[in-house]
Design a protein around this motif. Structure first.
Motif, PDB file in Angstrom:
ATOM      1  N   PRO A  92       0.946  -1.654  -0.511  1.00 50.08           N
ATOM      2  CA  PRO A  92       0.297   0.078  -0.074  1.00 50.08           C
ATOM      3  C   PRO A  92       1.120   1.151   0.015  1.00 50.08           C
ATOM      4  CG  PRO A  92      -0.505  -1.317   1.979  1.00 50.08           C
ATOM      5  CD  PRO A  92       0.474  -1.806   0.988  1.00 50.08           C
ATOM      6  N   ALA A  93       1.968   1.323   0.070  1.00 53.77           N
ATOM      7  CA  ALA A  93       2.825   2.291   0.922  1.00 53.77           C
ATOM      8  C   ALA A  93       3.655   2.619  -0.450  1.00 53.77           C
ATOM      9  CB  ALA A  93       4.227   2.476   2.302  1.00 53.77           C
ATOM     10  N   ALA A  94       3.779   1.133  -1.514  1.00 53.73           N
ATOM     11  CA  ALA A  94       4.501   1.555  -2.849  1.00 53.73           C
ATOM     12  C   ALA A  94       3.484   2.124  -3.676  1.00 53.73           C
ATOM     13  CB  ALA A  94       4.878   0.418  -3.010  1.00 53.73           C
ATOM     14  N   LYS A  95       2.037   2.027  -3.511  1.00 57.60           N
ATOM     15  CA  LYS A  95       0.728   2.444  -4.135  1.00 57.60           C
ATOM     16  C   LYS A  95       0.665   3.635  -4.331  1.00 57.60           C
ATOM     17  CE  LYS A  95      -0.712  -2.376  -5.496  1.00 57.60           C
ATOM     18  NZ  LYS A  95      -1.704  -3.103  -4.973  1.00 57.60           N
ATOM     19  N   LYS A  96       0.453   3.835  -3.036  1.00 56.56           N
ATOM     20  CA  LYS A  96       0.525   5.282  -2.187  1.00 56.56           C
ATOM     21  C   LYS A  96       1.314   6.577  -2.786  1.00 56.56           C
ATOM     22  CE  LYS A  96      -1.235   7.971   1.671  1.00 56.56           C
ATOM     23  NZ  LYS A  96      -1.824   7.910   2.545  1.00 56.56           N
ATOM     24  N   VAL A  97       2.515   6.303  -2.749  1.00 59.98           N
ATOM     25  CA  VAL A  97       4.353   7.212  -3.518  1.00 59.98           C
ATOM     26  C   VAL A  97       3.643   7.337  -5.098  1.00 59.98           C
ATOM     27  CG1 VAL A  97       6.137   6.918  -3.795  1.00 59.98           C
ATOM     28  CG2 VAL A  97       6.086   6.071  -2.022  1.00 59.98           C
ATOM     29  N   ILE A  98       2.899   6.210  -5.632  1.00 61.35           N
ATOM     30  CA  ILE A  98       3.140   6.120  -7.532  1.00 61.35           C
ATOM     31  C   ILE A  98       1.981   7.705  -6.973  1.00 61.35           C
ATOM     32  CG2 ILE A  98       2.238   5.601  -9.433  1.00 61.35           C
ATOM     33  CD1 ILE A  98       3.401   2.599  -8.324  1.00 61.35           C
ATOM     34  N   LEU A  99       0.684   7.198  -6.277  1.00 62.94           N
ATOM     35  CA  LEU A  99      -0.275   8.430  -6.753  1.00 62.94           C
ATOM     36  C   LEU A  99       0.452   9.594  -6.226  1.00 62.94           C
ATOM     37  CD1 LEU A  99      -2.838   6.431  -4.739  1.00 62.94           C
ATOM     38  CD2 LEU A  99      -3.117   6.960  -7.442  1.00 62.94           C
ATOM     39  N   GLY A 100       1.294   9.375  -4.985  1.00 69.12           N
ATOM     40  CA  GLY A 100       1.821  11.089  -4.501  1.00 69.12           C
ATOM     41  C   GLY A 100       2.287  11.584  -5.878  1.00 69.12           C
ATOM     42  N   VAL A 101       3.038  10.794  -6.350  1.00 73.17           N
ATOM     43  CA  VAL A 101       4.353  11.400  -7.317  1.00 73.17           C
ATOM     44  C   VAL A 101       3.805  11.403  -8.679  1.00 73.17           C
ATOM     45  CG1 VAL A 101       6.395  10.662  -9.088  1.00 73.17           C
ATOM     46  CG2 VAL A 101       5.820  10.096  -7.493  1.00 73.17           C
ATOM     47  N   MET A 102       1.790  11.048  -9.184  1.00 70.64           N
ATOM     48  CA  MET A 102       1.579  11.387 -10.289  1.00 70.64           C
ATOM     49  C   MET A 102       0.103  12.397 -10.142  1.00 70.64           C
ATOM     50  SD  MET A 102       0.581   9.777 -13.431  1.00 70.64           S
ATOM     51  CE  MET A 102       0.740   8.088 -13.171  1.00 70.64           C
ATOM     52  N   LYS A 103       0.160  12.533  -8.664  1.00 72.54           N
ATOM     53  CA  LYS A 103      -0.547  13.905  -8.322  1.00 72.54           C
ATOM     54  C   LYS A 103       0.548  14.813  -8.670  1.00 72.54           C
ATOM     55  CE  LYS A 103      -3.589  16.263  -4.768  1.00 72.54           C
ATOM     56  NZ  LYS A 103      -3.632  15.960  -3.510  1.00 72.54           N
ATOM     57  N   ALA A 104       1.266  14.824  -7.862  1.00 71.40           N
ATOM     58  CA  ALA A 104       2.718  15.642  -7.951  1.00 71.40           C
ATOM     59  C   ALA A 104       3.139  16.603  -9.417  1.00 71.40           C
ATOM     60  CB  ALA A 104       3.993  15.866  -7.423  1.00 71.40           C
ATOM     61  N   PHE A 105       3.281  15.793 -10.240  1.00 71.01           N
ATOM     62  CA  PHE A 105       3.670  15.964 -11.211  1.00 71.01           C
ATOM     63  C   PHE A 105       2.323  16.217 -13.186  1.00 71.01           C
ATOM     64  CE2 PHE A 105       3.075  14.791 -16.141  1.00 71.01           C
ATOM     65  CZ  PHE A 105       4.652  14.722 -16.323  1.00 71.01           C
ATOM     66  N   HIS A 106       1.075  16.402 -12.011  1.00 75.16           N
ATOM     67  CA  HIS A 106       0.139  16.880 -12.454  1.00 75.16           C
ATOM     68  C   HIS A 106      -0.689  18.115 -12.077  1.00 75.16           C
ATOM     69  CE1 HIS A 106      -1.710  13.606 -15.616  1.00 75.16           C
ATOM     70  NE2 HIS A 106      -0.643  12.564 -14.720  1.00 75.16           N
ATOM     71  N   GLN A 107      -0.239  18.166 -11.129  1.00 81.30           N
ATOM     72  CA  GLN A 107      -0.125  19.669 -10.473  1.00 81.30           C
ATOM     73  C   GLN A 107       0.967  20.643 -11.457  1.00 81.30           C
ATOM     74  OE1 GLN A 107       0.216  19.168  -6.628  1.00 81.30           O
ATOM     75  NE2 GLN A 107      -1.938  18.283  -6.345  1.00 81.30           N
ATOM     76  N   LYS A 108       1.850  19.969 -11.718  1.00 81.86           N
ATOM     77  CA  LYS A 108       3.439  20.829 -12.044  1.00 81.86           C
ATOM     78  C   LYS A 108       3.611  21.084 -13.337  1.00 81.86           C
ATOM     79  CE  LYS A 108       8.112  21.836 -11.514  1.00 81.86           C
ATOM     80  NZ  LYS A 108       9.235  21.939 -10.936  1.00 81.86           N
ATOM     81  N   PHE A 109       2.598  20.161 -14.298  1.00 82.55           N
ATOM     82  CA  PHE A 109       2.811  20.026 -15.893  1.00 82.55           C
ATOM     83  C   PHE A 109       1.027  19.572 -16.150  1.00 82.55           C
ATOM     84  CE2 PHE A 109       6.550  18.062 -14.596  1.00 82.55           C
ATOM     85  CZ  PHE A 109       7.392  19.103 -14.642  1.00 82.55           C
ATOM     86  N   SER A 110       0.513  20.894 -15.561  1.00 83.56           N
ATOM     87  CA  SER A 110      -1.330  20.340 -16.241  1.00 83.56           C
ATOM     88  C   SER A 110      -1.466  20.552 -17.664  1.00 83.56           C
ATOM     89  CB  SER A 110      -2.457  20.160 -15.563  1.00 83.56           C
ATOM     90  OG  SER A 110      -1.814  22.277 -15.291  1.00 83.56           O
ATOM     91  N   MET A 111      -0.923  21.431 -17.890  1.00 80.34           N
ATOM     92  CA  MET A 111      -0.618  22.808 -19.245  1.00 80.34           C
ATOM     93  C   MET A 111      -1.791  23.204 -19.756  1.00 80.34           C
ATOM     94  SD  MET A 111       1.655  20.187 -21.820  1.00 80.34           S
ATOM     95  CE  MET A 111       1.606  18.516 -21.537  1.00 80.34           C
ATOM     96  N   GLY A 112      -2.775  23.069 -18.190  1.00 82.90           N
ATOM     97  CA  GLY A 112      -3.502  24.334 -18.497  1.00 82.90           C
ATOM     98  C   GLY A 112      -4.749  24.075 -18.606  1.00 82.90           C
ATOM     99  N   ARG A 113      -4.838  22.802 -18.092  1.00 79.46           N
ATOM    100  CA  ARG A 113      -6.478  21.779 -18.111  1.00 79.46           C
ATOM    101  C   ARG A 113      -6.363  21.744 -17.373  1.00 79.46           C
ATOM    102  NH1 ARG A 113      -3.940  16.011 -20.235  1.00 79.46           N
ATOM    103  NH2 ARG A 113      -5.323  15.001 -19.113  1.00 79.46           N
ATOM    104  N   ARG A 114      -8.164  21.269 -16.997  1.00 85.68           N
ATOM    105  CA  ARG A 114      -8.722  22.107 -15.466  1.00 85.68           C
ATOM    106  C   ARG A 114      -9.230  20.639 -15.246  1.00 85.68           C
ATOM    107  NH1 ARG A 114      -8.529  26.989 -14.162  1.00 85.68           N
ATOM    108  NH2 ARG A 114      -8.369  28.843 -15.790  1.00 85.68           N
TER     109      ARG A 114
END
Length: 116
Positions: A92-114
């Motif tokens: 569960p911790a490894a999966k939570k790390v994946i979700l956290g990295v994915m969320k951070a990536f999308h927040q930084k690189f969403s390219m104006g998408r809502r």
């Protein structure tokens, strides 16, 4: 119990994956062997991430890296995250790390998408 590496990249085509970012924690490997240790880790991450389908999450044991498991996910936008950890690291911790990295990536690189 440790994370060995985290890989972030982009799936291009059926069997092509490029790394956008990689991070390692190789404190358990002798200093002079660290650069050699990265090669099988990168190979395993690229091979795994290029073969999984979008919206798929997997867990596999790495044969080339003793006692290591890889958790990987590719989202609908074909962004892939791979977390390589030792066998004692909780799933569960490894999966939570994946979700956290994915969320951070999308927040930084969403390219104006809502709504990303």
């Amino acid at each position: 119990m440790r994370i060995i590496s985290i890989h972030v990249g982009l799936k291009r085509g059926a069997k092509d994956f490029i790394f956008l970012r990689k991070a390692y924690e190789l404190g358990f490997v002798a200093f002079y062997k660290r650069s050699m240790a990265k090669t099988p880790i990168d190979f395993a991450a690229r091979t795994c991430l290029q073969r999984i389908r979008p919206k798929e999450t997997i867990k596999i044991e790495l044969e080339d890296v003793d006692g290591a498991w890889m958790f990987a996910h590719v989202n609908a936008d074909k962004v892939g995250i791979g977390v390589i950890c030792d066998e004692k690291y909780p799933d569960p911790a490894a999966k939570k790390v994946i979700l956290g990295v994915m969320k951070a990536f999308h927040q930084k690189f969403s390219m104006g998408r809502r709504g990303s």
